[in-house]
Design an enzyme around this catalytic site. Structure first.
Site, PDB file in Angstrom:
ATOM      1  N   ASN A   9       0.868  -1.179   0.000  1.00 17.71           N
ATOM      2  CA  ASN A   9       0.000   0.000   0.000  1.00 17.71           C
ATOM      3  C   ASN A   9       0.905   1.230   0.000  1.00 17.71           C
ATOM      4  OD1 ASN A   9      -1.787   2.047   0.509  1.00 17.71           O
ATOM      5  ND2 ASN A   9      -2.423   1.304   2.529  1.00 17.71           N
ATOM      6  N   TRP A  10       0.914   1.929  -1.113  1.00 21.47           N
ATOM      7  CA  TRP A  10       1.831   3.076  -1.249  1.00 21.47           C
ATOM      8  C   TRP A  10       1.264   4.366  -0.651  1.00 21.47           C
ATOM      9  CZ3 TRP A  10       3.827   2.072  -6.964  1.00 21.47           C
ATOM     10  CH2 TRP A  10       4.708   0.988  -6.924  1.00 21.47           C
ATOM     11  N   LYS A  11       0.049   4.292  -0.143  1.00 21.56           N
ATOM     12  CA  LYS A  11      -0.552   5.450   0.541  1.00 21.56           C
ATOM     13  C   LYS A  11      -0.336   6.728  -0.287  1.00 21.56           C
ATOM     14  CE  LYS A  11      -0.139   2.988   4.882  1.00 21.56           C
ATOM     15  NZ  LYS A  11      -0.045   3.020   6.335  1.00 21.56           N
ATOM     16  N   HIS A  96      -9.497   1.054   4.897  1.00 22.21           N
ATOM     17  CA  HIS A  96      -8.214   1.149   5.593  1.00 22.21           C
ATOM     18  C   HIS A  96      -8.402   1.989   6.855  1.00 22.21           C
ATOM     19  CE1 HIS A  96      -4.084   2.195   6.545  1.00 22.21           C
ATOM     20  NE2 HIS A  96      -3.749   1.125   5.851  1.00 22.21           N
ATOM     21  N   GLU A  98      -6.771   4.280   8.098  1.00 21.95           N
ATOM     22  CA  GLU A  98      -6.568   5.727   7.919  1.00 21.95           C
ATOM     23  C   GLU A  98      -7.827   6.376   7.355  1.00 21.95           C
ATOM     24  OE1 GLU A  98      -2.907   5.282   5.746  1.00 21.95           O
ATOM     25  OE2 GLU A  98      -1.946   4.618   7.592  1.00 21.95           O
ATOM     26  N   GLY A 174       2.804   1.700  10.948  1.00 23.15           N
ATOM     27  CA  GLY A 174       3.767   2.791  10.866  1.00 23.15           C
ATOM     28  C   GLY A 174       4.511   3.041  12.169  1.00 23.15           C
ATOM     29  N   GLY A 235       2.952  -1.355   4.251  1.00 21.39           N
ATOM     30  CA  GLY A 235       2.999   0.076   3.980  1.00 21.39           C
ATOM     31  C   GLY A 235       4.419   0.519   3.698  1.00 21.39           C
ATOM     32  N   GLY A 236       5.057   1.094   4.709  1.00 21.59           N
ATOM     33  CA  GLY A 236       6.386   1.700   4.549  1.00 21.59           C
ATOM     34  C   GLY A 236       7.402   0.838   3.812  1.00 21.59           C
TER      35      GLY A 236
HETATM   36  P1  13P Z   1       3.192  -0.051   7.722  1.00 25.53           P
HETATM   37  O1  13P Z   1       3.661  -1.309   7.041  1.00 25.53           O
HETATM   38  O2  13P Z   1       3.947   1.167   7.312  1.00 25.53           O
HETATM   39  O3  13P Z   1       3.081  -0.247   9.204  1.00 25.53           O
HETATM   40  O4  13P Z   1       1.685   0.215   7.184  1.00 25.53           O
HETATM   41  C1  13P Z   1       0.759  -0.797   7.216  1.00 25.53           C
HETATM   42  C2  13P Z   1      -0.429  -0.388   6.433  1.00 25.53           C
HETATM   43  O5  13P Z   1      -1.173   0.504   6.826  1.00 25.53           O
HETATM   44  C3  13P Z   1      -0.680  -1.058   5.148  1.00 25.53           C
HETATM   45  O6  13P Z   1      -1.950  -0.784   4.673  1.00 25.53           O
END
Ligand code: 13P
Length: 252
Positions: A9-11, A96, A98, A174, A235-236
């Site tokens: 997930n590149w957000k 998600h 967020e 995160g 994510g990251g």
């Molecule tokens: P991280 O891997 O950065 O903790 O993020 C997880 C995430 O929200 C994937 O959707």
């Protein structure tokens, strides 16, 4: 046998050019990996270009969200699931944490988005997960069970089996503080049991449940050893092609 899924997930990261470069490098690094699904989720603006760059590779494309309304209409700022499919997406992340936290999404919204995705032939990746305060208060299970029931409400068994669930405890996102494999496994088991009650054991045994929250190359193998963990939503550590490829290639 459930086919593992590793999704990035590149957000709200990467310009279109950066996203295209990353997917091109990733595709080279994971070439020949055929026993698991590899997915990346760029922003809306990068999606079509990333999908074009990934054509003919084993990397599939997800969107990070979709409109709850199907098709077309006067909904300024929204992008429908049909439009995402047209642009080259095969999957879409919905609900998600967020979006639940910062954009007021409820289980009802997530449910409408999952239905819109399925209606457009996309695979929804439905996210659930408790806040730290829920866990500390001993409410984690009740919260996640409620999110599963609400988010999957009204879906047929055939639709649920086409869906992917991602368990992402908010306190692990995160933060560098991943859930232990044991904590994740317990919740994945509960999710599977909840789905069995909703639509039957056959579906619950077939559905893929991903873990998300500080997944890295260093912890993916231990997570994947758990019987009810079928992949990762990253994510990251998915932003860099080499780092993400190491996660995709766990166990190789
Ligand atoms: P991280 O891997 O950065 O903790 O993020 C997880 C995430 O929200 C994937 O959707």
């Amino acid at each position: 046998m459930r086919r593992p899924v590793i999704a990035g997930n590149w957000k709200m990261f990467k310009t279109v050019d950066e996203a295209v470069e990353t997917v091109a490098s990733l595709a080279t690094l994971v070439d020949g990996v055929s026993d698991r699904e590899v997915i990346v989720a760029p922003t809306f603006v990068g999606l079509a270009a990333v999908a074009r760059a990934a054509r003919g590779t084993n990397v599939s494309i997800a969107a990070q969200d979709c409109a709850p309304e199907p098709g077309q209409g006067a909904f300024t700022g929204e992008v429908s699931a049909e439009m995402l499919a047209d642009a080259g997406a095969t999957h879409v992340i919905v609900g998600h944490s967020e979006r639940r936290q910062f954009f007021g999404e409820t289980d009802d919204t997530v449910n409408a988005k999952a239905k819109a995705a399925l209606g457009a032939g996309l695979t929804p990746i439905v996210c659930v997960g408790e806040q730290l305060s829920d866990r500390d208060a001993g409410r984690a299970e009740v919260v996640v069970e409620g999110q599963i029931c609400g988010s999957l409400s009204g879906l047929t068994a055939e639709e649920v089996v086409r869906t992917i669930v991602a368990y992402e405890p908010v306190w692990a996102i995160g933060t560098g503080r991943s859930a232990t494999p044991e904590i994740a496994q317990q919740m994945h088991r509960l999710i599977r049991e909840t789905i069995a009650k909703l639509v039957g054991a056959d579906v619950s045994e077939a559905i893929r449940i991903l873990y998300g929250g500080s997944v890295k190359a260093e912890n993916i193998s231990a997570l994947m050893k758990e019987p009810d963990i079928d992949g990762g939503l990253v994510g990251g550590a998915s932003l860099d092609a080499e780092s993400f490829a190491r996660i995709v290639r766990y166990g190789y």
